[in-house]
Every structure is written in structure tokens, then in C-alpha cells.
Design a protein around this motif. Structure first.
Motif, mmCIF file in Angstrom:
data_model
loop_
_atom_site.group_PDB
_atom_site.id
_atom_site.type_symbol
_atom_site.label_atom_id
_atom_site.label_comp_id
_atom_site.label_asym_id
_atom_site.label_seq_id
_atom_site.Cartn_x
_atom_site.Cartn_y
_atom_site.Cartn_z
ATOM 1 N N UNK A 327 0.984 -1.114 -0.072
ATOM 2 C CA UNK A 327 -0.073 -0.103 0.053
ATOM 3 C C UNK A 327 0.991 1.124 0.020
ATOM 4 N N UNK A 328 1.916 1.310 0.851
ATOM 5 C CA UNK A 328 2.497 2.581 0.945
ATOM 6 C C UNK A 328 3.511 2.635 -0.162
ATOM 7 N N UNK A 329 3.803 1.809 -0.941
ATOM 8 C CA UNK A 329 4.776 1.816 -2.267
ATOM 9 C C UNK A 329 4.190 1.878 -3.609
ATOM 10 N N UNK A 330 2.724 1.262 -3.512
ATOM 11 C CA UNK A 330 2.180 1.025 -4.799
ATOM 12 C C UNK A 330 1.030 2.045 -4.978
ATOM 13 N N UNK A 331 0.265 2.555 -3.908
ATOM 14 C CA UNK A 331 -0.614 3.411 -4.001
ATOM 15 C C UNK A 331 -0.170 4.579 -4.687
ATOM 16 N N UNK A 332 -1.001 5.211 -5.643
ATOM 17 C CA UNK A 332 -0.697 6.817 -6.347
ATOM 18 C C UNK A 332 -1.071 7.641 -5.181
ATOM 19 N N UNK A 333 -0.258 8.814 -5.527
ATOM 20 C CA UNK A 333 -0.493 10.088 -4.478
ATOM 21 C C UNK A 333 -1.607 10.986 -5.356
ATOM 22 N N UNK A 334 -2.248 11.839 -4.513
ATOM 23 C CA UNK A 334 -3.321 12.478 -5.041
ATOM 24 C C UNK A 334 -2.786 13.284 -6.410
ATOM 25 N N UNK A 335 -1.656 13.721 -6.351
ATOM 26 C CA UNK A 335 -1.304 14.394 -7.634
ATOM 27 C C UNK A 335 -1.033 13.470 -8.757
ATOM 28 N N UNK A 336 -0.516 12.168 -8.541
ATOM 29 C CA UNK A 336 -0.411 10.977 -9.689
ATOM 30 C C UNK A 336 -1.627 10.862 -10.141
ATOM 31 N N UNK A 337 -2.687 10.478 -9.168
ATOM 32 C CA UNK A 337 -4.053 10.161 -9.812
ATOM 33 C C UNK A 337 -4.863 11.016 -10.193
ATOM 34 N N UNK A 338 -4.453 12.404 -9.980
ATOM 35 C CA UNK A 338 -5.239 13.557 -10.548
ATOM 36 C C UNK A 338 -6.676 13.695 -9.587
ATOM 37 N N UNK A 339 -6.540 13.043 -8.163
ATOM 38 C CA UNK A 339 -7.580 13.201 -7.352
ATOM 39 C C UNK A 339 -7.690 14.311 -6.298
ATOM 40 N N UNK A 340 -8.491 15.086 -6.154
ATOM 41 C CA UNK A 340 -8.462 16.241 -5.534
ATOM 42 C C UNK A 340 -8.349 15.885 -3.686
ATOM 43 N N UNK A 341 -7.170 16.415 -3.177
ATOM 44 C CA UNK A 341 -7.268 16.303 -1.895
ATOM 45 C C UNK A 341 -8.176 17.022 -1.072
ATOM 46 N N UNK A 342 -8.259 16.942 0.319
ATOM 47 C CA UNK A 342 -9.222 17.745 1.078
ATOM 48 C C UNK A 342 -8.825 19.399 0.775
ATOM 49 N N UNK A 343 -9.670 20.228 0.953
ATOM 50 C CA UNK A 343 -9.263 21.303 0.877
ATOM 51 C C UNK A 343 -8.632 22.191 1.808
#
Length: 343
Positions: A327-343
């Protein structure tokens, strides 16, 4: 050069063992910081993977590198025989130790299946099985030479390049020395620390409690390493040696149940922080184990009612460590996945 310091993994006296404890390195702060920086950027709410997040950070800290790895996990099962087994403290005869070692070597035990499942390289280290330790109710279980030989076997068992060490044991009667060590280190009555082990009940359990009490009465008050020598056995001492070698080689450790935890508890008593690179894989059904992990300030990863030994609970917990790394090494970051982080 191990752990950033020049140390020699050879012991010829108890003073040498104490010197190794004094040389134990701390966790790598830069690796811990890198893990802490990556975790909040992964595509999940902060803290939502619970202890998996803690495990990945622990692994990086004690491997001394980020990202953490689960590429070469190894298991070591140490086997020994005990003089107190002749006092009727076990439901099985001492020859079962030899028979079970053969079963491990032929791949027929639970630990073999669990190691195979999680890709863990297993090795079994049998320690002078034809010569049980002395009866600790009459004197020390091991003389200094025997202690040092067993400790050295543990030191020698940790290979270069391992990234996780799973520790287990086999020894008919060895929940008796485990209970005696715990009682001698942390106090209380023998009955507080003594359980059924392989299945003793009634008069046999009462006899086991008497044996633990007699051993503690004879040896209580010794320094922690001397308690291990006086009340332990070869496999318990080797477990302590392997735990020290793992710390010096920057290999995080998964401890199995009651016997393994009791074997390494004198290290923590002798040098606070000596077990910081260790996780307790599971809490055993042996009642003394829950008391012992509490005394050590550890939170076991699993509570499955296991009481087999062999390293089985620690090997099962290795699956959680593998999942944490994935999970720690394989999951995408918010930036990599184009997912919005909490505001």
C-alpha cells in the motif's frame, strides 16, 4: 560496519553480549521522515489504513531506507531440549522436539505452509538436541559456555540482505522456562505466568506451576542476561542472539508467541529500547503472553487464539507487513492520480 558502527558479531563472554547491546543503533530518522512525508499524499483519508501505515513507517525506519522493502523476508526457528521436561511439565515427551524438527525439514508443519504462502525463506536451527539443558530448579539451565554458544548461533543466523526476520521456536517443555523468565523479570506469582502450554491440565498444570516457582525462587534477582542463562534454554538464548544481530544488521523483527517474547524480554530489561525494532506478531492463547507484552509496552498485530509456536503467528503477521509495504509503495499520490485532496 553495521548500523553505522564497527562491531564484531562474535561473543566470548557475557561482557561481549553487553557490549553488543550497548552498540545497538537507533532507527534511521531520514527514512522515518520520508515515510511520514509520503503517507499523507496517498489517495486515502489520513490514517484510514490504521496500523498498516504504522507498519510501513516502522519497516522503513529499521531497514534504514525508504521506500520499505518486502523482498527477502527470512524465518528462523530455533529448537532445543530442556531438563525440566523430565519433571512432567509437558503433555508431550522430549523426543517430539527431534521429530518436529524433521517435520520442519520435510516441509510438513504449519510454519512451512505459512512461509510458503508469504514467500518467506525458512531455516531451522537445531541446538544440541541430544543434550537437554540442566534442571533449573537445581541450578542454572546453562553454564556460561553453553549460553555463549547458543547466543552465537543466533548471531550467526541472520543473513546479510534480509529485510525482515520472523522468529520462532520448537522445544518440548519450553513454555515453562518462558514463564519462569517472565516471572523473574517482572514479578508476581508463578501462577500468573504459567499456562497449559501443549495441553497440561489438573495435577500436571499444578506441577508445572511448582516448577516455575522453584526456578524463580532459586534465580530471582540475577541481572537480566543471567536470568536468561539460568532459566532459559538454548533456543531461547539463540532467539535473543538473532534479535541483537538483526538490530545491528538493520533487519526489523517479527516475534512469535510467548516463548519468543520471553526469550528476548531480558534484552529489553538489560537495555531499554533493545526491542524497538521488533513487533509482536500475535498474542498467544497462553495467558502469560498477554501479561508479558503489556509489561514490554508492545501491541500485538494479531489476536487469533494461536498457541502453536514454530513462528506461526509471526509468519502470519508477515502477511500484514507485506500488505503495508504494497500500500505504501504502490498506491498513487493525489497528484499522480489526479484526485483532489481535501481543501
Amino acid at each position: 560496519m553495521l548500523g553505522g558502527r564497527a562491531v564484531t558479531l562474535t561473543v566470548s563472554s557475557l561482557a561481549d553480549v553487553s557490549a553488543l547491546l550497548a552498540a545497538l543503533p537507533e532507527g534511521e530518522a531520514a527514512a522515518a521522515a520520508a515515510a511520514a512525508a509520503r503517507e499523507p499524499r496517498l489517495t486515502k483519508p489520513a490514517g484510514s489504513l490504521g496500523r498498516l501505515e504504522e507498519l510501513s513507517a516502522w519497516l522503513a525506519t529499521w531497514q534504514g531506507a525508504h521506500p520499505p522493502r518486502f523482498e527477502r523476508p527470512v524465518a528462523r526457528v530455533f529448537a532445543g531440549n530442556h531438563g525440566v521436561a523430565a519433571l512432567g511439565v509437558s503433555a508431550f515427551p522430549p523426543e517430539v522436539t527431534v521429530q518436529m524438527v524433521a517435520n520442519f525439514q520435510h516441509g510438513g508443519a504449519a510454519i512451512n505452509q505459512l512461509c510458503r504462502t508469504f514467500g518467506i525463506a525458512l531455516d531451522v536451527v537445531a541446538l544440541d538436541l541430544d543434550h537437554p539443558t540442566a534442571d533449573f530448579t537445581q541450578g542454572p539451565a546453562l553454564d556460561e559456555a553453553g549460553f555463549l554458544a547458543a547466543f552465537q548461533a543466533g548471531l550467526d543466523s541472520v543473513p546479510d540482505g534480509a529485510d525482515l526476520l520472523v522468529l520462532g521456536e520448537m522445544g518440548i517443555g519450553n513454555t515453562t522456562p518462558a514463564a519462569a523468565i517472565a516471572c523473574a523479570l517482572f514479578g508476581g506469582e508463578a501462577a500468573d505466568w504459567t499456562g497449559r502450554g501443549t495441553g497440561v491440565v489438573g495435577g500436571a498444570l499444578a506441577r508445572k506451576i511448582e516448577v516455575v516457582a522453584a526456578g524463580v525462587a532459586r534465580h530471582r534477582g540475577l541481572p537480566p542476561l543471567e536470568i536468561l542463562r539460568a532459566l532459559g534454554g538454548r533456543e531461547l538464548v539463540a532467539l535473543a542472539g538473532a534479535t541483537v544481530a538483526a538490530r545491528l544488521r538493520r533487519v526489523p523483527v517479527l516475534l512469535d508467541g510467548y516463548v519468543v517474547t520471553a526469550a528476548v524480554a531480558p534484552l529489553e530489561a538489560a537495555r531499554p529500547g533493545a526491542l524497538d525494532h521488533c513487533q509482536v506478531g500475535h498474542v498467544s492463547a497462553e495467558p502469560g503472553h498477554r501479561r508479558l507484552v503489556g509489561a514490554l509496552g508492545k501491541a500485538p498485530l494479531l489476536d487469533f487464539g494461536l498457541r502453536l509456536g514454530e513462528g506461526s503467528g509471526a509468519a502470519l503477521a508477515a502477511g500484514l507487513v507485506k500488505a503495508a509495504v504494497a500500500c505504501h509503495t504502490g498506491m498513487a499520490t493525489f497528484d499522480e492520480a489526479g484526485v483532489s485532496d481535501k481543501g
